[in-house]
Design an enzyme around this catalytic site. Structure first.
Site, PDB file in Angstrom:
ATOM      1  N   GLU C  51     -33.029 -90.226  49.596  1.00  0.00           N
ATOM      2  CA  GLU C  51     -32.966 -88.814  49.166  1.00  0.00           C
ATOM      3  C   GLU C  51     -33.662 -87.850  50.114  1.00  0.00           C
ATOM      4  OE1 GLU C  51     -33.691 -91.356  46.986  1.00  0.00           O
ATOM      5  OE2 GLU C  51     -34.265 -90.418  45.086  1.00  0.00           O
ATOM      6  N   ASN C  52     -34.745 -88.312  50.730  1.00  0.00           N
ATOM      7  CA  ASN C  52     -35.505 -87.399  51.575  1.00  0.00           C
ATOM      8  C   ASN C  52     -34.783 -86.995  52.849  1.00  0.00           C
ATOM      9  OD1 ASN C  52     -35.929 -90.144  52.236  1.00  0.00           O
ATOM     10  ND2 ASN C  52     -37.671 -89.621  53.514  1.00  0.00           N
TER      11      ASN C  52
END
Lengths: 214, 221, 221, 214
Positions: C51-52
């Site tokens: 996600e990052n």
């Protein structure tokens, strides 16, 4: 998963009546070989999503001249007189969309958004038939996503997994169009081994790309 | 009243060039606005925005030195200055719509005293499309119209535009070969008068109601 | 019924690993889902989404070989595989929300027979926040819940979730140490039964109404 | 226009009560020196927009511990127990936003959009108090822009004009935050001459950046 195909194999994904998003801005950053191949195959009734309708002899403009399209959704047709002529003769449907709105509508389709609110077009014919919303005392138009069946993209450097790097001003609509279609076909100006593009410099991650042609 | 076509253009674009401030980001529309770049005063460092996806548009390349991957928004060969940045169309219009563009300079078919602008189509005739113009006019902090005051003897500055609008009430400033007009809450104010031009000539060539202030000054060219 | 904690985990993550198909893009949540990566069958080439801001998450780096600029979504040192791509958070969630993520695997506090999921807060107690979970569950093509069937003897598979939801009706598949359940229009179907486990045990440990099909098969581990 | 300032000069832009957007994801890609300087100055009542509230001793989490913030708008607070404690004690307001929605809300502010429609949060507490719109038979939440007074950004390579390149996973929210604030301050890990970053590789164009610190 080998995504590298011949242009002929890539054309199997393109059928009459499809909505096709094409990268490029006035024929710069446009996948020319794919454009020509679609003409050679004689694909009909395309709905084209593109920044513009190119020139009569360059870019997606050739599709207009060759009658491959039944409808264009673009921000500008001024550089292709044939688009205007066909529009006036009712041979071609033309939906004119402000360029920034076009970018956001295509992006919204790619990003799973149901739409975006833009101030662009308020007080103009662009607002006809559209929902208006007032946010914090300011009026906005609700503009809806523009999804495509196929996207045709031009990459300056493409690795064999499908990661794409766009050089300079060839980027324009390419990375946005690449998010918006069920099938994404990239025409590689230069095809390189996986790993040759620095992961930080990738502009369209391989996961969006289904087919690579050269 | 200036009659010479080239002199008209020069007055218009020179005046607009003098309007730009150091550090500003500016978008110059196709045609006459492009010429503004040739008159930027010394010591003023502006950055030019190109809708097709970069900031730092430079002058036209020399013949034979074109880079096929660098074009301006009109698809003409272009260059970039040092410190330029390329990006995609979503970012290009984030800059425009998001209020990050200081000035946009564009031509017009009609402008009116409410700041309405019409420059993208003539029904039944010419329909080039709006391209980026609607976003530019809505998004830029300052909207400057660069145009000749009249077309074929008819005024282009009206009480109310009759052509389809590009945007409603967004124009800040109109620069013609006759003077500078600003759209204010009170109406359209003639703030500067062009060389060789009288107030009476401007009024005669304008349909809009022009407010003539006491501090009307000569055009800054 | 499997009693050993490690064996439970192994059965769960192994079964999920067997669910993944060649070429798929997969997001593995923090905790048990992460372990799925260790059991991907040979010949199956998947890409992990973080996600990052990247696709192509690799295994943990060796001690001393950490790159401070590469971490996973839990801020742990990570590596990337060849052919990875880094991007910003808007693109990360374009991938998630836009339907470009094939599979998301996450833990749960509760799941119910309508495919509702609760995994981000317990009112008055623990409120870590939803992070990317709400987008992942709404956006991924296939949502797989990886968890133990019960917590402190209480079932986690309910008729109706009582905790605040992460998303409504988005779960496709629940994998526990007792079996595999699929959310269907007809209700929750027990499709596979874990080793050393009886249907009666599963039913006893489940509050949700379980449909037991005739073609119930052993769990694919 | 010299944008290069000392950290002390940069702090002049930061006042009590401001809304501050900070780049970084769990303290990776966060401008640590600026974080510390804000604490040293004793700025109060900040509304923080960030992916998360960091750790007690790393990233924006230090602001929570040092009571510089009155409100945080984040997607996650689980790694900073102090945030949860202050929230439960009603010492701190916490607005939890799904991560993808947070990215789009910040981006919308930067892009001049009045809002975006997302399916995320439908059927959950996130929809409370928000307008729901139905587009093509599917329900969406209208999520509004999140604008900031100041954005604090970390750049891996920054040129003296303010063009930024983010290395690997340090990019995360940084380029989005950089579009969303009136004043953007970048902390350069490495400061280079103008021209040293290839214009195609710039991730945040200089026009967004007001102040560069080192």
């Amino acid at each position: 998963m080998n995504k590298i195909k011949t242009i002929e194999q890539a054309l199997d994904y393109i059928k009459d009546g499809m909505t096709i998003a094409v990268g490029g801005f006035l024929a710069v950053g446009t996948p020319d070989k794919l454009i020509d191949a679609v003409i050679a195959k004689g694909v009909k009734d395309i709905t084209l999503i593109c920044n513009d309708s190119g020139f009569p002899d360059r870019g997606v403009g050739k599709w207009v001249v060759n009658k491959n399209v039944k409808r264009v959704i673009v921000s500008h047709i001024g550089t292709n007189p044939e688009t205007g002529r066909q529009m006036n003769e009712k041979e071609l449907e033309v939906e004119l969309v402000p360029q920034g709105t076009l970018a956001e509508r295509v992006r919204a389709a790619g990003a799973g958004l149901g739409g975006i609110l833009t101030p662009t077009g308020i007080g103009t014919v662009v607002e006809e038939g559209k929902q208006k919303l007032n946010v914090d005392g300011k009026e906005y138009l609700l503009e809806l996503p523009l999804k495509a069946d196929v996207a045709l993209i031009k990459g300056s450097i493409v690795d064999k997994k499908g990661n794409i790097y766009y050089s300079k001003a060839t980027r324009n609509f390419n990375p946005i169009m690449a998010t918006s279609a069920d099938v994404v076909i990239v025409e590689a100006e230069k095809l390189v081994e996986v790993g040759e593009i620095d992961p930080t410099d990738v502009m369209t991650p391989s996961i969006f790309v289904d087919v690579i042609v050269q | 009243m200036i009659q010479d076509k080239d002199r008209k253009r020069e007055v218009i674009v020179k005046r607009i060039a003098n309007e730009l401030k150091d550090g500003e980001l500016v978008n110059l529309g196709i045609g006459m606005p492009t010429l503004v770049a040739n008159y930027i005063p010394e010591g003023i460092d502006i950055l030019l925005h190109s809708e097709n996806g970069f900031v730092g548009l430079g002058p036209s390349p020399k013949l034979g030195e074109e880079d096929k991957d660098i074009v301006n928004a009109g698809s003409q060969p272009a260059t970039h200055v040092e410190g330029a940045a390329f990006f995609d169309s979503a970012m290009s219009f984030t800059i425009i719509r998001g209020g990050h563009l200081d000035v946009t300079v564009l031509g017009a078919l009609q402008v009116d005293q409410e700041g309405n602008l019409a420059n993208w189509m003539i029904p039944g005739k010419m329909v080039p499309g709006m391209g980026g113009a609607m976003d530019l006019v809505v998004g830029a902090k300052k909207v400057i119209v660069a145009m000749e005051h009249t077309a074929k003897g008819e005024t282009k500055i009206l009480k109310k535009c009759s052509l389809p609008l590009t945007a409603a009430g967004q124009v800040d400033m109109i620069v013609t070969e006759m003077g500078v007009m600003k759209v204010t809450p009170k109406g359209l104010v003639l703030t500067e008068l062009a060389p060789e031009t009288t107030v009476e000539e401007v009024i005669a060539a304008t349909e809009a109601e022009l407010i003539i202030p006491e501090d009307l000054i000569p055009m800054n060219v």
